[in-house]
Design a protein around this motif. Structure first.
Motif, short mmCIF file in Angstrom:
data_model
loop_
_atom_site.label_atom_id
_atom_site.label_comp_id
_atom_site.label_asym_id
_atom_site.label_seq_id
_atom_site.Cartn_x
_atom_site.Cartn_y
_atom_site.Cartn_z
N PHE A 19 0.83 -1.20 0.00
CA PHE A 19 0.00 0.00 0.00
C PHE A 19 0.87 1.25 0.00
O PHE A 19 0.70 2.16 -0.83
CB PHE A 19 -0.91 -0.04 1.23
N HIS A 20 1.83 1.32 0.92
CA HIS A 20 2.65 2.53 1.03
C HIS A 20 3.65 2.64 -0.11
O HIS A 20 3.91 3.74 -0.61
CB HIS A 20 3.34 2.58 2.39
N ALA A 21 4.23 1.51 -0.53
CA ALA A 21 5.20 1.57 -1.63
C ALA A 21 4.52 2.00 -2.92
O ALA A 21 5.09 2.79 -3.70
CB ALA A 21 5.87 0.21 -1.80
N SER A 22 3.31 1.52 -3.16
CA SER A 22 2.59 1.94 -4.38
C SER A 22 2.16 3.39 -4.27
O SER A 22 2.17 4.13 -5.27
CB SER A 22 1.39 1.02 -4.62
N LEU A 23 1.79 3.83 -3.06
CA LEU A 23 1.43 5.23 -2.86
C LEU A 23 2.61 6.14 -3.16
O LEU A 23 2.44 7.26 -3.66
CB LEU A 23 0.96 5.43 -1.41
N ALA A 24 3.82 5.64 -2.90
CA ALA A 24 5.04 6.42 -3.18
C ALA A 24 5.44 6.36 -4.65
O ALA A 24 6.45 6.96 -5.04
CB ALA A 24 6.19 5.91 -2.31
N GLY A 25 4.68 5.63 -5.45
CA GLY A 25 4.97 5.56 -6.88
C GLY A 25 5.93 4.47 -7.28
O GLY A 25 6.40 4.44 -8.43
N LEU A 26 6.24 3.53 -6.37
CA LEU A 26 7.15 2.44 -6.70
C LEU A 26 6.41 1.34 -7.47
O LEU A 26 5.19 1.21 -7.39
CB LEU A 26 7.77 1.87 -5.42
N ASP A 27 7.17 0.56 -8.21
CA ASP A 27 6.63 -0.55 -9.01
C ASP A 27 6.58 -1.79 -8.11
O ASP A 27 7.61 -2.36 -7.76
CB ASP A 27 7.55 -0.80 -10.21
N VAL A 28 5.37 -2.21 -7.72
CA VAL A 28 5.20 -3.20 -6.66
C VAL A 28 4.59 -4.49 -7.18
O VAL A 28 3.60 -4.47 -7.91
CB VAL A 28 4.31 -2.64 -5.54
N THR A 29 5.21 -5.61 -6.78
CA THR A 29 4.63 -6.94 -6.97
C THR A 29 4.58 -7.62 -5.61
O THR A 29 5.56 -7.58 -4.86
CB THR A 29 5.46 -7.79 -7.94
N VAL A 30 3.46 -8.23 -5.29
CA VAL A 30 3.30 -9.01 -4.06
C VAL A 30 3.22 -10.48 -4.43
O VAL A 30 2.49 -10.85 -5.36
CB VAL A 30 2.03 -8.59 -3.30
N ILE A 31 3.98 -11.31 -3.73
CA ILE A 31 3.94 -12.75 -3.97
C ILE A 31 3.58 -13.48 -2.68
O ILE A 31 4.08 -13.14 -1.61
CB ILE A 31 5.28 -13.28 -4.54
N ASP A 32 2.70 -14.45 -2.79
CA ASP A 32 2.32 -15.29 -1.66
C ASP A 32 1.92 -16.64 -2.20
O ASP A 32 1.36 -16.74 -3.30
CB ASP A 32 1.17 -14.66 -0.87
N ARG A 33 2.18 -17.69 -1.41
CA ARG A 33 1.82 -19.03 -1.86
C ARG A 33 0.34 -19.33 -1.67
O ARG A 33 -0.16 -20.35 -2.15
CB ARG A 33 2.65 -20.06 -1.10
N GLY A 34 -0.37 -18.44 -0.98
CA GLY A 34 -1.80 -18.65 -0.73
C GLY A 34 -2.58 -17.37 -0.95
O GLY A 34 -2.06 -16.37 -1.44
N PRO A 35 -3.85 -17.37 -0.55
CA PRO A 35 -4.69 -16.17 -0.71
C PRO A 35 -4.27 -15.05 0.22
O PRO A 35 -3.48 -15.24 1.15
CB PRO A 35 -6.10 -16.67 -0.36
N VAL A 36 -4.83 -13.88 -0.01
CA VAL A 36 -4.55 -12.71 0.82
C VAL A 36 -4.97 -12.98 2.26
O VAL A 36 -6.09 -13.44 2.52
CB VAL A 36 -5.29 -11.48 0.28
N GLY A 37 -4.06 -12.73 3.19
CA GLY A 37 -4.38 -12.83 4.61
C GLY A 37 -4.65 -14.22 5.12
O GLY A 37 -5.28 -14.40 6.16
#
Length: 388
Positions: A19-37
């Protein structure tokens, strides 16, 4: 060129980092082996607490995070988070315990926490057991629904251009100088990145090892009971004063302390237990029985209430009870954001802001890396703590 950031972990801390990295304009990818949370986030109560923290680095981060939760509620909608600024009530179970509780509150007040000593606890919680000598009210304590909060933060990041990738990190990809240039997944995919954020919660130690930057993050199992839905009976987050001592304890054995709070759906959540048993998910009826008995002593009406389920999960525990947030000096490009134990939900927004500040090399949304140096991972290496 825009910095490419890969966040490992889609729990509430990873979502806040995205959330904060994208708000700062950075190019963000999130990786997880399962669903969110789906990991530790889904096993928490959603606590946003100042009341349980000693003055020091964690409380300073909690102060910032409390303000950032308000900002998130305004931007994302409090209903989307089930955000409730309900306040907390910490009670002493004996006359002998009350002076220590009040002294703890005085130290917190000196550090900027709003505290209100209470003699007539039944004015705040009419259904408390008789004979409780007093307590302390903490107006700043709050609650969110953890999975909804993680999903809302990540959804906002995606709306700003972030991406979500399902997969598991196998290893870091580095250049000849040892700087991270991406990660390789267990499926063989290579995802490029200028920085990799280890926000893997309880699995942060293993992810750090795979990235070449091991840190000591251990699982600490906890149980939570959920009652049948009821009319509003518990107004605040209510817990006994020994909860603070249990949070700070390093004992490996079982510890329980009474924590009771209502939810928007009418159920009542009962905790909290802590024990170091590795990743053992075995249901332990003795723990459930002990938690239920403690809750009934605090709120006698609960003895007539049905428990409909009990869930358990693992808190990411560091030996010094502080999260690990900041760049790892051993592998340039690796930034840790894990080890929050039971405070990850409350500390998530400030963690995301602090990680982003480290990535930008300047303060961001009130988070100044220079002011939070006590959370850096090198504290373990320079003190001989041994995560090498």
């Amino acid at each position: 060129m825009t910095l490419k950031v890969l966040v490992v972990g889609a729990g509430v801390v990873g979502a806040a980092c995205a959330f904060h990295a994208s708000l700062a304009g950075l190019d963000v990818t999130v990786i997880d082996r399962g669903p969110v949370g789906a990991g530790t986030t889904s096993r928490g109560e959603g606590n946003i607490l100042l009341s349980d923290k000693e003055p020091g680095p964690e409380l300073e981060l909690a102060h910032l995070s409390r303000a950032l939760w308000d900002e998130a509620g305004e931007e994302l909608g409090a209903d989307s988070l089930e955000f409730e600024s309900k306040g907390g009530l910490v009670v002493a179970s004996t006359d002998e315990g009350l002076p220590a509780l009040r002294a703890f509150a005085e130290r917190q007040a000196a550090a900027g926490v709003l505290v209100e000593p209470v003699d007539r606890v039944h004015d705040l919680e009419p259904h408390l057991a008789p004979g409780i000598p007093g307590g302390v009210h903490y107006p700043q304590d709050a609650q969110v629904q953890p999975v909804l909060a993680a999903a809302a933060l990540l959804r906002a990041a995606v709306a700003r251009g972030a991406r979500f990738h399902t997969g598991e990190v196998a290893a870091a990809v580095t250049d000849p100088d040892g700087r991270v240039t991406g990660i390789r997944t267990t499926a063989g995919d290579v995802l490029p990145a200028d920085a990799v954020v280890n926000a893997a919660g309880t699995w942060g130690g293993e992810v750090g090892r795979r990235l070449g930057a091991p840190i000591e993050v251990l699982p600490r199992r906890g149980f939570v009971l959920v009652t049948e839905p009821l009319p509003p009976m518990v107004r605040h987050k209510v817990y006994s004063a020994d909860y603070v001592a249990n949070v700070a304890s390093s004992d490996a054995g079982l510890e329980t302390s009474c924590v009771v709070e209502g939810t928007r759906g009418g159920t009542i959540l009962i905790g909290a237990s802590r024990e170091r048993v590795g990743f053992d998910t075995t249901m332990n009826p003795a723990v459930v029985t002990k938690l239920a008995a403690q809750a009934c002593r605090l709120f006698p009406f609960l003895s007539e209430v049905q428990v409909i389920r009990a869930y358990r999960g693992f808190r990411p525990y560091c030996p010094d009870h502080l999260p690990v947030i900041g760049p790892d000096p051993r592998v340039p490009g690796v930034v840790h954001a894990c080890g929050h134990e039971g405070a990850g939900i409350g500390l998530a927004p400030a963690t995301g802001a602090l990680v982003t500040a480290h990535l930008l090399g300047r303060p961001w949304h009130g988070a100044d890396p220079a002011a939070h140096a006590g959370l850096l991972p090198d504290r373990f290496f320079t003190s001989g703590g041994g995560s090498e």
